[in-house]
Design an enzyme around this catalytic site. Structure first.
Site, PDB file in Angstrom:
ATOM      1  N   TYR A 136      45.169 -50.603  35.330  1.00 16.22           N
ATOM      2  CA  TYR A 136      45.501 -51.012  34.647  1.00 16.22           C
ATOM      3  C   TYR A 136      46.498 -51.093  33.307  1.00 16.22           C
ATOM      4  O   TYR A 136      46.148 -52.470  32.374  1.00 16.22           O
ATOM      5  CB  TYR A 136      44.994 -49.316  33.686  1.00 16.22           C
ATOM      6  N   GLN A 191      31.924 -53.656  23.964  1.00 13.76           N
ATOM      7  CA  GLN A 191      31.824 -52.804  24.968  1.00 13.76           C
ATOM      8  C   GLN A 191      33.244 -53.312  26.038  1.00 13.76           C
ATOM      9  O   GLN A 191      34.264 -52.718  26.508  1.00 13.76           O
ATOM     10  CB  GLN A 191      31.305 -53.281  26.269  1.00 13.76           C
ATOM     11  N   HIS A 227      33.502 -48.720  24.514  1.00 17.66           N
ATOM     12  CA  HIS A 227      34.435 -48.806  26.072  1.00 17.66           C
ATOM     13  C   HIS A 227      35.701 -47.908  25.642  1.00 17.66           C
ATOM     14  O   HIS A 227      36.441 -48.265  26.936  1.00 17.66           O
ATOM     15  CB  HIS A 227      33.917 -49.364  26.998  1.00 17.66           C
ATOM     16  N   CYS A 282      46.878 -37.696  27.603  1.00 18.15           N
ATOM     17  CA  CYS A 282      47.311 -37.260  28.927  1.00 18.15           C
ATOM     18  C   CYS A 282      45.832 -36.200  29.415  1.00 18.15           C
ATOM     19  O   CYS A 282      45.110 -35.330  28.607  1.00 18.15           O
ATOM     20  CB  CYS A 282      48.636 -35.873  29.023  1.00 18.15           C
ATOM     21  N   CYS A 290      52.880 -37.155  31.594  1.00 14.96           N
ATOM     22  CA  CYS A 290      52.750 -36.551  30.244  1.00 14.96           C
ATOM     23  C   CYS A 290      53.834 -35.158  30.978  1.00 14.96           C
ATOM     24  O   CYS A 290      54.551 -34.375  31.763  1.00 14.96           O
ATOM     25  CB  CYS A 290      51.449 -35.448  29.863  1.00 14.96           C
ATOM     26  N   ASN A 343      25.590 -67.012  26.091  1.00 15.25           N
ATOM     27  CA  ASN A 343      25.997 -66.708  28.075  1.00 15.25           C
ATOM     28  C   ASN A 343      25.288 -67.974  28.128  1.00 15.25           C
ATOM     29  O   ASN A 343      24.142 -68.841  28.536  1.00 15.25           O
ATOM     30  CB  ASN A 343      25.071 -65.444  27.738  1.00 15.25           C
TER      31      ASN A 343
HETATM   32  C1  BJW Z   1      30.646 -65.768  28.975  1.00 11.26           C
HETATM   33  C2  BJW Z   1      31.338 -66.687  28.906  1.00 11.26           C
HETATM   34  C3  BJW Z   1      31.626 -67.255  28.093  1.00 11.26           C
HETATM   35  C4  BJW Z   1      31.157 -66.104  31.141  1.00 11.26           C
HETATM   36  N1  BJW Z   1      31.159 -66.701  26.615  1.00 11.26           N
HETATM   37  N2  BJW Z   1      29.642 -66.152  27.966  1.00 11.26           N
HETATM   38  C5  BJW Z   1      20.580 -46.375  33.001  1.00 11.26           C
HETATM   39  C6  BJW Z   1      20.053 -47.415  33.945  1.00 11.26           C
HETATM   40  C7  BJW Z   1      21.250 -47.252  34.857  1.00 11.26           C
HETATM   41  C8  BJW Z   1      21.900 -46.888  35.091  1.00 11.26           C
HETATM   42  C9  BJW Z   1      22.288 -46.387  33.880  1.00 11.26           C
HETATM   43  C10 BJW Z   1      21.120 -45.648  33.107  1.00 11.26           C
HETATM   44  N3  BJW Z   1      22.950 -44.857  32.257  1.00 11.26           N
HETATM   45  C11 BJW Z   1      23.598 -44.913  32.717  1.00 11.26           C
HETATM   46  C12 BJW Z   1      23.776 -44.942  34.155  1.00 11.26           C
HETATM   47  C13 BJW Z   1      25.011 -45.409  34.816  1.00 11.26           C
HETATM   48  C14 BJW Z   1      26.105 -45.973  34.447  1.00 11.26           C
HETATM   49  C15 BJW Z   1      25.160 -47.619  35.051  1.00 11.26           C
HETATM   50  O1  BJW Z   1      25.184 -48.631  33.418  1.00 11.26           O
HETATM   51  N4  BJW Z   1      25.545 -48.035  35.924  1.00 11.26           N
HETATM   52  C16 BJW Z   1      25.027 -49.723  36.008  1.00 11.26           C
HETATM   53  C17 BJW Z   1      26.094 -50.366  36.042  1.00 11.26           C
HETATM   54  C18 BJW Z   1      23.509 -49.183  37.341  1.00 11.26           C
HETATM   55  N5  BJW Z   1      26.554 -45.510  33.056  1.00 11.26           N
HETATM   56  C19 BJW Z   1      27.664 -45.059  32.784  1.00 11.26           C
HETATM   57  O2  BJW Z   1      28.035 -44.214  33.502  1.00 11.26           O
HETATM   58  C20 BJW Z   1      27.537 -44.862  31.449  1.00 11.26           C
HETATM   59  N6  BJW Z   1      27.906 -43.318  30.893  1.00 11.26           N
HETATM   60  C21 BJW Z   1      27.152 -42.090  30.903  1.00 11.26           C
HETATM   61  O3  BJW Z   1      26.138 -43.198  30.887  1.00 11.26           O
HETATM   62  O4  BJW Z   1      27.970 -41.104  31.023  1.00 11.26           O
HETATM   63  C22 BJW Z   1      26.199 -40.137  31.077  1.00 11.26           C
HETATM   64  C23 BJW Z   1      25.927 -39.405  31.551  1.00 11.26           C
HETATM   65  C24 BJW Z   1      27.239 -38.509  32.268  1.00 11.26           C
HETATM   66  C25 BJW Z   1      27.585 -37.829  32.906  1.00 11.26           C
HETATM   67  C26 BJW Z   1      27.213 -37.960  34.129  1.00 11.26           C
HETATM   68  C27 BJW Z   1      25.550 -39.284  34.215  1.00 11.26           C
HETATM   69  C28 BJW Z   1      25.534 -39.756  32.772  1.00 11.26           C
HETATM   70  C29 BJW Z   1      29.702 -45.287  30.784  1.00 11.26           C
HETATM   71  C30 BJW Z   1      30.090 -46.687  31.954  1.00 11.26           C
HETATM   72  C31 BJW Z   1      31.254 -47.317  31.279  1.00 11.26           C
HETATM   73  C32 BJW Z   1      31.537 -48.206  31.658  1.00 11.26           C
HETATM   74  N7  BJW Z   1      32.381 -48.817  31.831  1.00 11.26           N
HETATM   75  C33 BJW Z   1      33.927 -49.940  32.268  1.00 11.26           C
HETATM   76  C34 BJW Z   1      34.781 -50.156  32.754  1.00 11.26           C
HETATM   77  C35 BJW Z   1      35.140 -50.165  31.136  1.00 11.26           C
HETATM   78  C36 BJW Z   1      37.437 -49.909  31.154  1.00 11.26           C
HETATM   79  C37 BJW Z   1      37.355 -50.928  31.136  1.00 11.26           C
HETATM   80  O5  BJW Z   1      37.180 -52.076  31.413  1.00 11.26           O
HETATM   81  O6  BJW Z   1      37.924 -50.823  32.829  1.00 11.26           O
HETATM   82  O7  BJW Z   1      32.809 -50.805  31.271  1.00 11.26           O
HETATM   83  S1  BJW Z   1      32.540 -50.439  33.389  1.00 11.26           S
HETATM   84  C38 BJW Z   1      32.364 -52.497  33.244  1.00 11.26           C
HETATM   85  O8  BJW Z   1      31.202 -53.078  32.485  1.00 11.26           O
HETATM   86  C39 BJW Z   1      33.125 -52.536  31.326  1.00 11.26           C
HETATM   87  C40 BJW Z   1      32.015 -53.469  30.609  1.00 11.26           C
HETATM   88  O9  BJW Z   1      32.458 -52.911  29.326  1.00 11.26           O
HETATM   89  C41 BJW Z   1      31.075 -53.024  31.272  1.00 11.26           C
HETATM   90  C42 BJW Z   1      30.029 -54.470  30.532  1.00 11.26           C
HETATM   91  O10 BJW Z   1      30.442 -55.632  31.376  1.00 11.26           O
HETATM   92  P1  BJW Z   1      30.107 -56.978  30.553  1.00 11.26           P
HETATM   93  O11 BJW Z   1      31.319 -56.898  29.479  1.00 11.26           O
HETATM   94  O12 BJW Z   1      28.675 -56.714  30.343  1.00 11.26           O
HETATM   95  O13 BJW Z   1      30.551 -58.233  31.494  1.00 11.26           O
HETATM   96  P2  BJW Z   1      30.316 -58.304  32.392  1.00 11.26           P
HETATM   97  O14 BJW Z   1      31.546 -59.218  33.718  1.00 11.26           O
HETATM   98  O15 BJW Z   1      28.915 -57.908  32.950  1.00 11.26           O
HETATM   99  O16 BJW Z   1      29.105 -60.137  32.204  1.00 11.26           O
HETATM  100  C43 BJW Z   1      30.003 -60.511  31.277  1.00 11.26           C
HETATM  101  C44 BJW Z   1      28.995 -62.043  30.816  1.00 11.26           C
HETATM  102  O17 BJW Z   1      29.806 -63.153  30.339  1.00 11.26           O
HETATM  103  C45 BJW Z   1      28.129 -63.085  32.281  1.00 11.26           C
HETATM  104  O18 BJW Z   1      26.771 -62.161  31.370  1.00 11.26           O
HETATM  105  C46 BJW Z   1      28.404 -64.104  32.321  1.00 11.26           C
HETATM  106  O19 BJW Z   1      27.274 -64.999  32.195  1.00 11.26           O
HETATM  107  C47 BJW Z   1      28.859 -64.244  30.571  1.00 11.26           C
HETATM  108  N8  BJW Z   1      30.469 -64.885  30.407  1.00 11.26           N
HETATM  109  N9  BJW Z   1      31.385 -66.864  30.533  1.00 11.26           N
HETATM  110  C48 BJW Z   1      29.917 -66.460  26.954  1.00 11.26           C
HETATM  111  N10 BJW Z   1      32.946 -68.445  28.461  1.00 11.26           N
HETATM  112 ZN    ZN Z   2      50.162 -33.307  28.776  1.00 14.14          ZN
END
Ligand code: BJW
Ligand code: ZN
Length: 248
Positions: free
Chosen positions: A67, A101, A119, A127, A147, A212
């Site tokens: 991070y 996101q 996110h 902490c 902390c 995209n």
């Molecule tokens: C361009 C470009 C240009 C390139 N111009 N475009 C329902 C179904 C299935 C699974 C689940 C569900 N519900 C929940 C889940 C589980 C899970 C999940 O979704 N898993 C799937 C991956 C399978 N979700 C979770 O766990 C979430 N929480 C939750 O559900 O809580 C309820 C719960 C609690 C307790 C128990 C059970 C359930 C939380 C999800 C948190 C995601 N966190 C991250 C990290 C954040 C911190 C960090 O940044 O370090 O968030 S993961 C990562 O992915 C980050 C992003 O915000 C997120 C999305 O990614 P994004 O932004 O789409 O990026 P890419 O790389 O995937 O895509 C980039 C795109 O840009 C591409 O398409 C390119 O083509 C394009 N591009 N250049 C325009 N110039």
């Molecule tokens: Zn503390």
């Protein structure tokens, strides 16, 4: 492309409420790596080793360093033409909501005001024991930090298996369900529940536009797919919109 942009602008001219849902791709042209592209972050590092709470407890040094590295990049880069076009568009609509996101703060730095961060934000750290917040400023620790109470300090971002911040998610869902036009920009739309935002918008009758360079699971559902980079396409939309509104 020009015809498609004109079609989008026709809808924007009639729209009272607009939602722009963004992902890592919107910041790619600023130099922030995406997650799932071929040179994205997770080609080298496995998400389950970094973006979940147990991984953090198992290896807090590694996750803290990861991070710090990303926060440093985010401090060094600048918003791009896509972020600026989104920020300017906010002025022309009764209701305009950015639902991001991304944790990189670039929408705010570009001037967007009405933002829901689903996110979290990498600038905030807290902490895990006493919940005290810490501002790390321009320091980039390469090892876990603690902390004064002895608890580990983590970034205020949402990891896999964690709930999204309730107010941000509820606000985003409400905006999505009542908008006239929704853009899904630079996201693979595979991470839920965030990816419900454009789906809810479409199901509630909004005109859905995807920007995209690559197709996604959402493309089939979109009314218009603009295939290309957001830093190029969003300024074209803005300038066509201003032309048709007589603002240019
Ligand atoms: C361009 C470009 C240009 C390139 N111009 N475009 C329902 C179904 C299935 C699974 C689940 C569900 N519900 C929940 C889940 C589980 C899970 C999940 O979704 N898993 C799937 C991956 C399978 N979700 C979770 O766990 C979430 N929480 C939750 O559900 O809580 C309820 C719960 C609690 C307790 C128990 C059970 C359930 C939380 C999800 C948190 C995601 N966190 C991250 C990290 C954040 C911190 C960090 O940044 O370090 O968030 S993961 C990562 O992915 C980050 C992003 O915000 C997120 C999305 O990614 P994004 O932004 O789409 O990026 P890419 O790389 O995937 O895509 C980039 C795109 O840009 C591409 O398409 C390119 O083509 C394009 N591009 N250049 C325009 N110039
Ligand atoms: Zn503390």
């Amino acid at each position: 492309m020009t015809e498609l942009i004109k079609k989008v602008v026709e809808k924007l001219i009639e729209a009272k409420s607009v939602v722009v849902f963004t992902g890592a791709g919107v910041s790619a042209e600023s130099g922030v790596p995406t997650f799932r592209d071929k040179d994205g972050l997770w080609q080298k590092l496995k998400p389950e080793e970094l973006a979940n709470f147990n991984a953090f407890l198992r290896n807090p040094d590694l996750v803290t360093e990861w991070y710090s590295h990303r926060r440093k990049i985010m401090h060094e880069v600048k918003p791009n033409a896509g972020h600026y076009a989104i920020a300017e568009m906010e002025k022309y609509f009764e209701r305009f909501t950015v639902v991001t996101q991304n944790i990189d703060n670039l929408h705010r730095r570009a001037g967007s005001k009405n933002i829901f961060e689903l996110h979290g934000n990498i600038e905030r750290n807290y902490c895990i024991k006493c919940k005290k917040f810490y501002d790390l400023g321009d320091t980039y620790p390469d090892k876990a930090i603690y902390c004064e109470c002895g608890g580990l300090i983590r970034p205020d971002v949402v990891w896999f298996g964690e709930f999204l911040p309730e107010d941000e998610y509820d606000g985003a869902v409400k905006a999505a369900k009542s908008c006239d036009v929704c853009f899904s920009v630079g996201t693979s739309a595979v991470v839920f529940p965030a990816a419900y935002i454009p789906i809810y918008a479409k199901q509630s009758g909004a005109f859905l536009v995807e920007i995209n360079p690559n197709p996604t699971d959402l493309s089939r559902m979109a009314d218009v797919v603009l295939q290309g980079k957001s830093g190029e396409i969003l300024p074209l939309i803005l300038s066509e919109f201003k032309k048709q509104k007589g603002l240019l």
